[in-house]
Motif scaffolding. Structure first.
Motif, PDB file in Angstrom:
ATOM      1  N   GLU A 129     -41.912 -10.228  15.398  1.00 42.08           N
ATOM      2  CA  GLU A 129     -43.229 -10.759  15.040  1.00 42.08           C
ATOM      3  C   GLU A 129     -43.273 -12.271  15.261  1.00 42.08           C
ATOM      4  N   CYS A 177     -49.995 -13.839   6.141  1.00 40.57           N
ATOM      5  CA  CYS A 177     -49.027 -12.769   5.961  1.00 40.57           C
ATOM      6  C   CYS A 177     -49.364 -11.933   4.737  1.00 40.57           C
ATOM      7  N   HIS A 179     -44.667  -9.551   6.728  1.00 40.72           N
ATOM      8  CA  HIS A 179     -45.348  -9.211   7.980  1.00 40.72           C
ATOM      9  C   HIS A 179     -46.573 -10.093   8.194  1.00 40.72           C
ATOM     10  N   LEU A 216     -47.074  -7.013  16.956  1.00 38.26           N
ATOM     11  CA  LEU A 216     -47.484  -7.366  15.594  1.00 38.26           C
ATOM     12  C   LEU A 216     -48.102  -6.127  14.941  1.00 38.26           C
TER      13      LEU A 216
END
Length: 167
Positions: free
Chosen positions: A17, A53, A59, A85
Motif C-alpha cells: 500500500e 487510513c 490500511h 490499495l
C-alpha cells in the motif's frame, strides 16, 4: 510483554500500500505539487497530505491528494500498483478547480479488486479513456461514480449491482 506492546504502537500499512502511494506520487508529478506534506517519509497514515487510513492505521482507505485550491495538479498516469490499495473506499484523482488533473491511460481490470470502493472520482482528469473495464460491475459498495469530462469509449458496463449509486 514490552515487545508486544511496542508492536501495537507501530502498526504500519502493508508495504504494497505504501509503495502504491509512492508510485502514484512519482507517476503524477508529486514533486511539483504545492502541498506534499509528509509524502515519501515514514508511514502514509502519519500525516501524508490527502491520505486517510482506518482507525487502526493499518490500511489506506482514502486517497485525496488534490482537494480544491490545494495546488496539487496530478499530471501523468495512474500506476498499476494503485489498484493494490484493496482497502480503498474513496479515491479522488482529479479536481475541477483550479487546475484540472491531466491523466493519461485507462482503468484496468484490476479495479475489480477494490471491493470496498464507495467513491471513484476521476472527473476532469484530462485524457483518461478507453472502455471501462467490465470488472467495475462487481463493485457493489459503490455510492459515487464520477467519470465526466474524460475520453471513455464503448458501452457502459452493467452497474446494476451498485445499489448504493444515486443519480
Amino acid at each position: 510483554g514490552m515487545l508486544a506492546l511496542l508492536h501495537l504502537c507501530v502498526t504500519l500499512v502493508p508495504p504494497t500500500e505504501r509503495q502504491a502511494l509512492v508510485d502514484l506520487y512519482e507517476a503524477t508529478g508529486g514533486a511539483s505539487w504545492r502541498n506534499s506534506t509528509g509524502w515519501l517519509s515514514g508511514d502514509p497514515c502519519d500525516g501524508w497530505f490527502g491520505i486517510y487510513c482506518d482507525s487502526a492505521k493499518a490500511h489506506v482507505i482514502e486517497v485525496f491528494p488534490n482537494p480544491r485550491f490545494s495546488g496539487n495538479t496530478l499530471i501523468g498516469t495512474i500506476p498499476g500498483s494503485f489498484w493494490d490499495l484493496t482497502a480503498l473506499q474513496h479515491s479522488y484523482l482529479s479536481n475541477d478547480r483550479p487546475g484540472w488533473s491531466i491523466l493519461q491511460g485507462s482503468l484496468p481490470a484490476a479495479i475489480g479488486g477494490l471491493h470496498k470502493l464507495k467513491c471513484l472520482y476521476t472527473s476532469h482528469a484530462g485524457n483518461l479513456g478507453g472502455p471501462l473495464p467490465a470488472e467495475i460491475s462487481g463493485l457493489d459498495q459503490m455510492q459515487g461514480l464520477y467519470l465526466r469530462w474524460n475520453s471513455w469509449t464503448g458501452k457502459l458496463p452493467d452497474l446494476s449491482r451498485m445499489r448504493g449509486l444515486t443519480k
